[in-house]
Motif scaffolding. Structure first.
Motif, short mmCIF file in Angstrom:
data_model
loop_
_atom_site.label_atom_id
_atom_site.label_comp_id
_atom_site.label_asym_id
_atom_site.label_seq_id
_atom_site.Cartn_x
_atom_site.Cartn_y
_atom_site.Cartn_z
N HIS A 194 0.79 -1.24 0.00
CA HIS A 194 0.00 0.00 0.00
C HIS A 194 0.81 1.28 0.00
O HIS A 194 0.28 2.33 -0.36
CB HIS A 194 -0.92 0.02 1.23
CG HIS A 194 -2.18 -0.75 1.04
ND1 HIS A 194 -2.19 -2.11 0.87
CD2 HIS A 194 -3.47 -0.35 0.96
CE1 HIS A 194 -3.43 -2.52 0.71
NE2 HIS A 194 -4.23 -1.48 0.76
N TYR A 195 2.06 1.20 0.42
CA TYR A 195 2.82 2.43 0.59
C TYR A 195 4.19 2.34 -0.07
O TYR A 195 4.88 1.32 0.03
CB TYR A 195 3.01 2.75 2.08
CG TYR A 195 1.71 2.93 2.81
CD1 TYR A 195 1.05 4.16 2.82
CD2 TYR A 195 1.10 1.85 3.46
CE1 TYR A 195 -0.17 4.31 3.47
CE2 TYR A 195 -0.11 2.00 4.11
CZ TYR A 195 -0.75 3.23 4.11
OH TYR A 195 -1.96 3.38 4.75
N ILE A 196 4.57 3.43 -0.73
CA ILE A 196 5.92 3.59 -1.28
C ILE A 196 6.75 4.31 -0.23
O ILE A 196 6.36 5.38 0.26
CB ILE A 196 5.89 4.40 -2.59
CG1 ILE A 196 5.06 3.66 -3.65
CG2 ILE A 196 7.31 4.66 -3.09
CD1 ILE A 196 4.80 4.49 -4.89
N ALA A 197 7.87 3.71 0.15
CA ALA A 197 8.75 4.31 1.15
C ALA A 197 9.93 4.97 0.44
O ALA A 197 10.63 4.32 -0.34
CB ALA A 197 9.24 3.26 2.13
N THR A 198 10.15 6.24 0.73
CA THR A 198 11.23 6.99 0.10
C THR A 198 12.14 7.59 1.17
O THR A 198 11.73 8.55 1.86
CB THR A 198 10.69 8.11 -0.79
OG1 THR A 198 9.78 7.56 -1.75
CG2 THR A 198 11.82 8.81 -1.53
N PRO A 199 13.35 7.05 1.34
CA PRO A 199 14.28 7.63 2.32
C PRO A 199 14.75 9.01 1.86
O PRO A 199 14.81 9.30 0.67
CB PRO A 199 15.45 6.63 2.33
CG PRO A 199 14.90 5.38 1.72
CD PRO A 199 13.87 5.83 0.74
N VAL A 200 15.10 9.87 2.83
CA VAL A 200 15.60 11.21 2.53
C VAL A 200 16.85 11.45 3.38
O VAL A 200 16.76 11.46 4.60
CB VAL A 200 14.56 12.29 2.85
CG1 VAL A 200 15.08 13.67 2.49
CG2 VAL A 200 13.24 12.00 2.13
N GLN A 221 9.76 9.29 3.86
CA GLN A 221 8.50 9.75 3.29
C GLN A 221 7.68 8.54 2.84
O GLN A 221 8.22 7.57 2.32
CB GLN A 221 8.74 10.67 2.10
CG GLN A 221 9.44 11.96 2.44
CD GLN A 221 9.67 12.83 1.22
OE1 GLN A 221 9.59 12.38 0.08
NE2 GLN A 221 9.96 14.11 1.45
N LEU A 222 6.37 8.62 3.02
CA LEU A 222 5.45 7.56 2.58
C LEU A 222 4.39 8.17 1.67
O LEU A 222 3.85 9.24 1.95
CB LEU A 222 4.78 6.88 3.78
CG LEU A 222 5.68 6.17 4.78
CD1 LEU A 222 4.84 5.57 5.91
CD2 LEU A 222 6.50 5.08 4.10
N THR A 223 4.10 7.47 0.58
CA THR A 223 3.02 7.85 -0.33
C THR A 223 2.24 6.60 -0.70
O THR A 223 2.77 5.49 -0.63
CB THR A 223 3.57 8.51 -1.62
OG1 THR A 223 4.59 7.67 -2.18
CG2 THR A 223 4.15 9.88 -1.32
N PRO A 224 0.96 6.75 -1.11
CA PRO A 224 0.18 5.56 -1.48
C PRO A 224 0.80 4.82 -2.66
O PRO A 224 1.27 5.44 -3.62
CB PRO A 224 -1.19 6.14 -1.85
CG PRO A 224 -1.25 7.45 -1.14
CD PRO A 224 0.16 7.97 -1.16
N GLY A 225 0.82 3.50 -2.57
CA GLY A 225 1.36 2.70 -3.67
C GLY A 225 0.30 2.29 -4.67
O GLY A 225 0.54 2.25 -5.87
#
Length: 280
Positions: A194-200, A221-225
Motif C-alpha cells: 500500500h505504501y511507497i517508502a522513500t528515504p531522505v 516519506q510515505l506515499t500511497p502505492g
C-alpha cells in the motif's frame, strides 16, 4: 497416616515416571507438507497441508509442529475431517525461531504430531508425520526470523513519533535505539502493498547508529502505492515495511518494521483520502 503418606508419595513417583504416549505410523495414504499463505505471515501461522490418497476419511483432532529450529507450542485443535484430497490445509501457529547469538542456524528436521481417528474408529491415536527435510518453508522462515534477530540484538528500529502530512506526502522518521554492541547501518527501506517508502536522502547508508551512539533517526516519506479499492480490501501486509540493515559492516539482513497501531490508523486514513476513497 504414615501409610497414606507413603501411598501418595509412591503415586507421585509413578506419575513422574509414566511413559510418554506412544506414537504410531501415519494412516496409509495420508501425508503432510508445510505451506504459508500471505495472510498467515503477520500472525506467525502456517498451514499443515494434508494429502489423503485413500477413500478412508481421517479425523485430525489436533496438530503440532515439532522441530529444534522453532520453539514447540502446545498441540492446537484442528477438528478436521480429511477425506480423499490432494490438499486440505489445517492452520496452526508456530513458535519463535531458535536463533544463535552470531550467524544463522541450519534448519533442523521437523515432524507434525497429531491425534487422528480413521474411518469409523472411535479411538484417537498419536501419529508422527515426517516432514521432508530440508523443508524449504522452514528454511526460509528460520533465515528471515534469525536475520532480524541479529539486527534486533544490536538496536531497535522503529517508526518515530512525529509524522505529519506535507501536500500528498506523509513525512516522519525511523529511529534506531541502542540495545547491544556494534554500528548498525540502514541500507534500504522497502515499501509495502500500500505504501511507497522513500528515504531522505537516498545516499547509502541511509543512516548509521555509530558504536558509541545511543540513538539515530532517519527521515522517511510515505506515499500511497495503489489506489484501487481491491488493494485496500486485500490489505494483509500493508504495514510490514522491510528494512535492510547491517551490523559492523557485516552481511545485510532484513527486519520487518511495523508502525504502532495509532500511526497505522493515521496512515490508513491518509491513504484513503489521498486516493479519493474517503477517509478523515
Amino acid at each position: 497416616m504414615k501409610r497414606i503418606s507413603a501411598f501418595l508419595a509412591l503415586a507421585v513417583l509413578l506419575a513422574g515416571c509414566a511413559s510418554p504416549e506412544p506414537a504410531t505410523t501415519p494412516p496409509k495414504g495420508v501425508s503432510v507438507s508445510l505451506a504459508q499463505w500471505r495472510s498467515d505471515e503477520p500472525v506467525h501461522a502456517l498451514e499443515v497441508a494434508v494429502r489423503n490418497t485413500t477413500d478412508t476419511p481421517v479425523y485430525f483432532a489436533d496438530v503440532q509442529l515439532v522441530t529444534p529450529s522453532f520453539k514447540t507450542l502446545p498441540a492446537q485443535r484442528a477438528d478436521g475431517l480429511i477425506r480423499h484430497t490432494d490438499r486440505t490445509d489445517l492452520r496452526i501457529q508456530y513458535g519463535a525461531a531458535n536463533c544463535l547469538p552470531k550467524g544463522l542456524p541450519t534448519v533442523q528436521p521437523a515432524t507434525v504430531v497429531a491425534h487422528v481417528r480413521e474411518g469409523s474408529s472411535q479411538e484417537l491415536r498419536k501419529v508422527v508425520f515426517p516432514v521432508p527435510h530440508p523443508d524449504p518453508l522452514l528454511t526460509q522462515l528460520l533465515r528471515d526470523e534469525c536475520s532480524a534477530y541479529l539486527i534486533k540484538e544490536a538496536a531497535d528500529i522503529e517508526f518515530g513519533d512525529d509524522w505529519h502530512q506535507v501536500g500528498k506526502v506523509m513525512t516522519g522518521t525511523l529511529t534506531l535505539t541502542r540495545k547491544g554492541e556494534g554500528a548498525v547501518a540502514i541500507d534500504d527501506v522497502g515499501g509495502t502493498t500500500h505504501y511507497i517508502a522513500t528515504p531522505v536522502p537516498k545516499t547509502k547508508p541511509l543512516a548509521v547508529l555509530q558504536a558509541g551512539a545511543s540513538q539515530q533517526t532517519m527521515p522517511l516519506q510515505l506515499t500511497p502505492g495503489r489506489c484501487d479499492p481491491h488493494a485496500f480490501a486485500e490489505a494483509k501486509k500493508a504495514f510490514q515495511f522491510p528494512v535492510r540493515a547491517t551490523v559492523d559492516g557485516g552481511q545485510e539482513r532484513v527486519i520487518i518494521v511495523v508502525p504502532p497501531k495509532p500511526l497505522q490508523d493515521r496512515l490508513w486514513s491518509y491513504a484513503l483520502k489521498t486516493c479519493g476513497l474517503g477517509g478523515g
